[in-house]
Scaffold this active site. Structure first.
Site, PDB file in Angstrom:
ATOM      1  N   CYS A 166      70.116 -22.078  -4.622  1.00  0.00           N
ATOM      2  CA  CYS A 166      68.784 -21.623  -5.411  1.00  0.00           C
ATOM      3  C   CYS A 166      67.833 -21.640  -4.288  1.00  0.00           C
ATOM      4  O   CYS A 166      67.029 -22.698  -3.769  1.00  0.00           O
ATOM      5  CB  CYS A 166      68.590 -22.633  -6.353  1.00  0.00           C
ATOM      6  SG  CYS A 166      66.903 -22.354  -7.275  1.00  0.00           S
ATOM      7  N   CYS A 190      64.385 -22.898  -5.309  1.00  0.00           N
ATOM      8  CA  CYS A 190      64.311 -24.289  -5.432  1.00  0.00           C
ATOM      9  C   CYS A 190      64.049 -24.882  -3.963  1.00  0.00           C
ATOM     10  O   CYS A 190      63.164 -25.754  -3.731  1.00  0.00           O
ATOM     11  CB  CYS A 190      65.317 -24.929  -5.964  1.00  0.00           C
ATOM     12  SG  CYS A 190      65.875 -24.096  -7.531  1.00  0.00           S
ATOM     13  N   ASP A 191      64.773 -24.300  -3.137  1.00  0.00           N
ATOM     14  CA  ASP A 191      65.000 -25.016  -1.773  1.00  0.00           C
ATOM     15  C   ASP A 191      64.343 -24.279  -0.616  1.00  0.00           C
ATOM     16  O   ASP A 191      64.357 -24.833   0.415  1.00  0.00           O
ATOM     17  CB  ASP A 191      66.457 -25.333  -1.576  1.00  0.00           C
ATOM     18  CG  ASP A 191      67.145 -26.286  -2.707  1.00  0.00           C
ATOM     19  OD1 ASP A 191      66.317 -27.140  -3.147  1.00  0.00           O
ATOM     20  OD2 ASP A 191      68.355 -26.013  -3.008  1.00  0.00           O
TER      21      ASP A 191
END
Ligand code: NDP
Length: 309
Positions: free
Chosen positions: A134, A137-138
């Site tokens: 992701c 997200c990261d």
């Protein structure tokens, strides 16, 4: 045990929320178990540019919050909990959530899909230490670092382009020289000055030290030759698999685990309907999931009427 509901909706992406909206407006008083991470994959998506009605695009999480709010306005009851199991052996159907049993005449399964990992040597230990599925997200953890994205579809191209916001260089690694991605997504990635595309390469194994990921050994599938790439972040974007484990095999699926429709959106079990990425082997778009959610709610309404329920 609870009262018997007309319909319980399991899962909360565009399919689930749209089913909830339609079922609520049909006065079915639907109950939804949205999952602990409600909203589905769009909660992990930066910009949605292809959902009609948003000429300037919209953030995935923002769109899901608006869909949720719209469904709740008409009375959809939402619990942000995961369904553990279901019992479809007799009416009313049982839905078990955190040890509590809920009853319903009909179900709409819209649990979507989850990312597939590569499962190459060294991967497990580096999950969350450099290897992710992701970028939204990261990605921000890799400011001014070099990263790679694996895959040749829209997700890989989108993630590669998104990661240029943070990373100093993004290498897009694909096992063929033909990309599944739509032309617009591919072109955007291919033309970006921070993105290098490597075709005919696949990960053979991951490399790491005590601090985390350091790179990967890439193999050319044509002749088996290898090269090493140095990156501190790697984003796997090779597709998704449907989330159906909680059904315990009671609903027919295809060989890849996607739920099969038997009559319109009804599954192999009378009164159990399915919509969105948990069914869709082909389109997998927010708009098609939303459309199928609408169909499932309308099919539920008709089915309940036919059963005099
Ligand atoms: P896709 O199935 O479209 O693409 C997966 C890619 O990963 C393919 O290029 C495939 O290679 C590659 N791949 C699969 N398995 C492996 C493996 N074991 N090793 C190396 N590579 C592998 O998945 P996506 O997640 O990209 O997209 C899914 C759906 O979601 C699509 O319909 C897409 O259009 C949609 N989507 C739409 C977006 C948008 O419009 N904004 C954004 C993201 C997704 P190969 O080509 O060789 O099969």
């Amino acid at each position: 045990m609870s009262e018997v509901r007309n319909v319980i909706i399991i899962g909360s992406g565009p399919a689930g929320y749209t089913a909830g909206l339609y079922a609520a407006r049909a006065m079915l008083e639907p109950l939804m178990f949205a999952g602990y991470l409600s909203g589905g994959q769009l909660m992990l998506t930066s910009d949605v540019e292809n959902f009609p009605g948003y000429p300037k695009g919209i953030g995935g999480p923002e769109m899901m919050m608006e869909l949720r709010e719209q469904a709740e306005r008409f009375g959809l009851e939402i619990h942000d909990k995961n369904v553990e199991s279901v019992d479809l052996s007799e009416q009313p159907y049982k839905v078990v959530v955190e040890g509590e049993t809920f009853l319903a005449h009909s179900l709409i399964v819209s649990t979507g899909a989850e990312s597939i990992w590569l499962n190459k040597p060294g991967e497990e230990a580096q999950k969350g230490r450099g290897i992710s599925t992701c970028a939204t997200c990261d990605g921000a953890f890799f400011r001014d670092e070099e990263v790679m994205v694996i895959g040749g579809g829209d997700s890989a191209c989108e993630e590669a382009t998104f990661l240029t916001r943070f990373a100093s260089k993004v290498t897009l690694v694909h096992r063929r020289d033909v990309f599944k991605a739509s032309t617009i997504m591919y072109e955007r990635a291919a033309k970006h000055e921070k993105i290098e595309i490597k075709t005919f390469r696949q990960v053979q194994s991951w490399l790491s030290d005590e601090k985390g990921l350091t790179g990967a050994v890439l193999e050319d599938p044509r002749d088996g030759s290898t090269e090493t790439i140095s990156v501190t972040g790697a984003f796997i974007a090779i597709g998704h698999k449907p989330i159906t484990g909680f059904l315990g095999g009671q609903v027919e699926t295809d060989s890849e685990g996607y739920i099969v429709h038997k009559k319109h959106t009804m599954t192999s079990v009378e009164g159990v309907f399915a919509a969105g990425d948990v069914v869709d082997t082909r389109y997998k778009q927010a708009i098609t999931a939303a459309g199928m959610g609408c169909q499932a709610a309308m099919d539920v309404e008709k089915w309940l009427e036919d059963q005099h329920l």
